[in-house]
Design a protein around this motif. Structure first.
Motif, PDB file in Angstrom:
ATOM      1  N   LEU A   3     -14.291  16.170  32.437  1.00 15.31           N
ATOM      2  CA  LEU A   3     -15.155  15.040  32.733  1.00 15.31           C
ATOM      3  C   LEU A   3     -15.060  14.590  34.177  1.00 15.31           C
ATOM      4  CD1 LEU A   3     -14.428  12.894  29.548  1.00 15.31           C
ATOM      5  CD2 LEU A   3     -16.452  14.288  29.979  1.00 15.31           C
ATOM      6  N   PHE A   4     -16.108  13.883  34.609  1.00 14.97           N
ATOM      7  CA  PHE A   4     -16.146  13.176  35.892  1.00 14.97           C
ATOM      8  C   PHE A   4     -16.039  14.119  37.094  1.00 14.97           C
ATOM      9  CE2 PHE A   4     -13.680  10.419  32.854  1.00 14.97           C
ATOM     10  CZ  PHE A   4     -14.798   9.766  32.368  1.00 14.97           C
ATOM     11  N   ILE A  24     -11.273   6.401  47.695  1.00 14.07           N
ATOM     12  CA  ILE A  24     -12.487   6.957  47.102  1.00 14.07           C
ATOM     13  C   ILE A  24     -12.811   8.314  47.718  1.00 14.07           C
ATOM     14  CG2 ILE A  24     -14.978   6.624  46.853  1.00 14.07           C
ATOM     15  CD1 ILE A  24     -14.432   3.607  46.645  1.00 14.07           C
ATOM     16  N   SER A  25     -12.685   8.438  49.024  1.00  8.34           N
ATOM     17  CA  SER A  25     -12.948   9.724  49.697  1.00  8.34           C
ATOM     18  C   SER A  25     -12.058  10.822  49.139  1.00  8.34           C
ATOM     19  CB  SER A  25     -12.717   9.581  51.203  1.00  8.34           C
ATOM     20  OG  SER A  25     -13.633   8.691  51.792  1.00  8.34           O
ATOM     21  N   GLN A  26     -10.768  10.545  49.016  1.00  4.02           N
ATOM     22  CA  GLN A  26      -9.824  11.549  48.521  1.00  4.02           C
ATOM     23  C   GLN A  26     -10.072  11.878  47.056  1.00  4.02           C
ATOM     24  OE1 GLN A  26      -6.274   9.385  49.674  1.00  4.02           O
ATOM     25  NE2 GLN A  26      -6.047  10.573  51.564  1.00  4.02           N
ATOM     26  N   CYS A 184     -22.679  -1.990  41.511  1.00  6.89           N
ATOM     27  CA  CYS A 184     -21.628  -2.439  42.418  1.00  6.89           C
ATOM     28  C   CYS A 184     -20.364  -2.739  41.641  1.00  6.89           C
ATOM     29  CB  CYS A 184     -22.064  -3.641  43.260  1.00  6.89           C
ATOM     30  SG  CYS A 184     -22.425  -5.147  42.356  1.00  6.89           S
ATOM     31  N   ILE A 185     -19.264  -2.711  42.347  1.00  6.98           N
ATOM     32  CA  ILE A 185     -17.974  -3.072  41.779  1.00  6.98           C
ATOM     33  C   ILE A 185     -17.444  -4.281  42.528  1.00  6.98           C
ATOM     34  CG2 ILE A 185     -17.418  -0.766  40.940  1.00  6.98           C
ATOM     35  CD1 ILE A 185     -15.675  -0.330  43.391  1.00  6.98           C
ATOM     36  N   SER A 186     -16.674  -5.098  41.819  1.00 14.33           N
ATOM     37  CA  SER A 186     -16.151  -6.335  42.409  1.00 14.33           C
ATOM     38  C   SER A 186     -14.641  -6.406  42.232  1.00 14.33           C
ATOM     39  CB  SER A 186     -16.825  -7.550  41.764  1.00 14.33           C
ATOM     40  OG  SER A 186     -18.161  -7.676  42.206  1.00 14.33           O
ATOM     41  N   ALA A 230     -10.738   3.499  43.069  1.00 10.88           N
ATOM     42  CA  ALA A 230     -11.392   4.798  43.236  1.00 10.88           C
ATOM     43  C   ALA A 230     -11.777   5.416  41.893  1.00 10.88           C
ATOM     44  CB  ALA A 230     -10.478   5.750  44.013  1.00 10.88           C
ATOM     45  N   TYR A 231     -10.936   5.256  40.890  1.00 10.52           N
ATOM     46  CA  TYR A 231     -11.242   5.840  39.582  1.00 10.52           C
ATOM     47  C   TYR A 231     -12.445   5.155  38.945  1.00 10.52           C
ATOM     48  CZ  TYR A 231      -6.616   7.986  40.017  1.00 10.52           C
ATOM     49  OH  TYR A 231      -5.521   8.695  40.452  1.00 10.52           O
ATOM     50  N   GLN A 232     -12.566   3.851  39.138  1.00  4.38           N
ATOM     51  CA  GLN A 232     -13.755   3.176  38.623  1.00  4.38           C
ATOM     52  C   GLN A 232     -15.002   3.649  39.370  1.00  4.38           C
ATOM     53  OE1 GLN A 232     -14.384  -1.055  39.384  1.00  4.38           O
ATOM     54  NE2 GLN A 232     -15.047  -1.347  37.270  1.00  4.38           N
TER      55      GLN A 232
END
Length: 260
Positions: A3-4, A24-26, A184-186, A230-232
């Motif tokens: 997955l993902f 997030i980049s990594q 978006c994430i908060s 990053a996982y979210q």
């Protein structure tokens, strides 16, 4: 189940050289994406790129000031020309400011607006035509719990993140016919080098005390790790989240709902 995965995807991460953007980049690179790191700080950008390449993944670094529409358009066009598409945009570049309404100078208000609001606008504007042509794309904006609840002494910052949230909803609505998703994430407080520097600058001699105090504002009792954010982000940008658009996702250790 595998997955993902982001195999074959071209991703653009603004603020990708440090903190949440670096995580997030990594993460996206490890999941198979070709990651384009957009970062004004050349040292941070090149170091993050080197780490990704050393791990055997695919990435490129582009120095860019997101507050400059000319710079952003040039970089995005370079990416499109070289890689043929942009599948994912994560708007993570941002700056903070301490101050209430009557202690926020006009120049500080403008500076926060230029990076956090106009920077997000510039980057979305620069990729939207390509995504329309592809008839696909994912945009993820990094807002804040300050978009939804009152945070003391964060007038300009809250303004900017509220704008990020509402721009997200507008883009999600307008580009449904093109199969472009926008969420978006908060996050609440996340332990990054920026936070350490922020505490050192604003609370000299009280670093440990302030770190503990800020950590405990989250009901869960600690700050988030950048990898948790990053996982979210990975889930929301993956095909597995294909039914999700126009949503804001708090990742806050219970701050919004449980802080009473």
């Amino acid at each position: 189940m595998n997955l993902f995965r982001l195999d074959g995807k071209v991703a653009v991460i603004t603020g990708g050289g440090s903190g949440i953007g670096q995580a997030i980049s990594q993460c996206f690179a490890a999941q198979g994406a070709f990651v384009n790191i957009i970062e004004l700080n050349e040292t941070a950008g090149t170091e993050t790129l080197a780490n990704i390449l050393q791990d055997g993944y695919k990435a490129a670094y582009h120095k860019c000031n997101v507050a400059s529409q000319t710079d952003v358009k040039a970089v995005m066009q370079q990416i499109i020309s070289g890689q043929g598409r942009i599948d994912i945009l994560v708007n993570c570049a941002g700056i903070a400011h301490i101050g209430k309404l009557d202690t926020t100078a006009e120049e500080d208000f403008d500076r926060v607006y230029q990076v956090n609001v106009k920077g997000t606008y510039n980057c979305m504007l620069a990729v939207i035509e390509q995504m329309k042509q592809q008839d696909s794309g994912v945009i993820l904006n990094v807002a804040s719990i300050a978009s939804s609840v009152g945070i003391p002494d964060r007038f300009a910052y809250s303004m900017s993140k509220g704008a990020v949230l509402t721009m997200t909803l507008s883009v999600a609505k307008d580009y449904l016919p093109y199969h472009i998703r926008c969420n978006c994430i908060s996050p609440a407080r996340v332990h990054t080098p920026f936070v350490d520097g922020f505490i050192s600058k604003n609370y000299p001699g009280k670093e440990a005390e302030m770190f503990e105090k800020l950590s405990k504002t989250q009901p869960i009792g600690r700050m988030a790790k950048p990898t948790e954010i990053a996982y979210q982000a990975l889930y929301l940008c993956s095909d597995e989240a294909g039914f999700i658009t126009g949503c804001d996702y708090p990742i806050d250790g219970g701050f919004i709902r449980l802080n009473n």
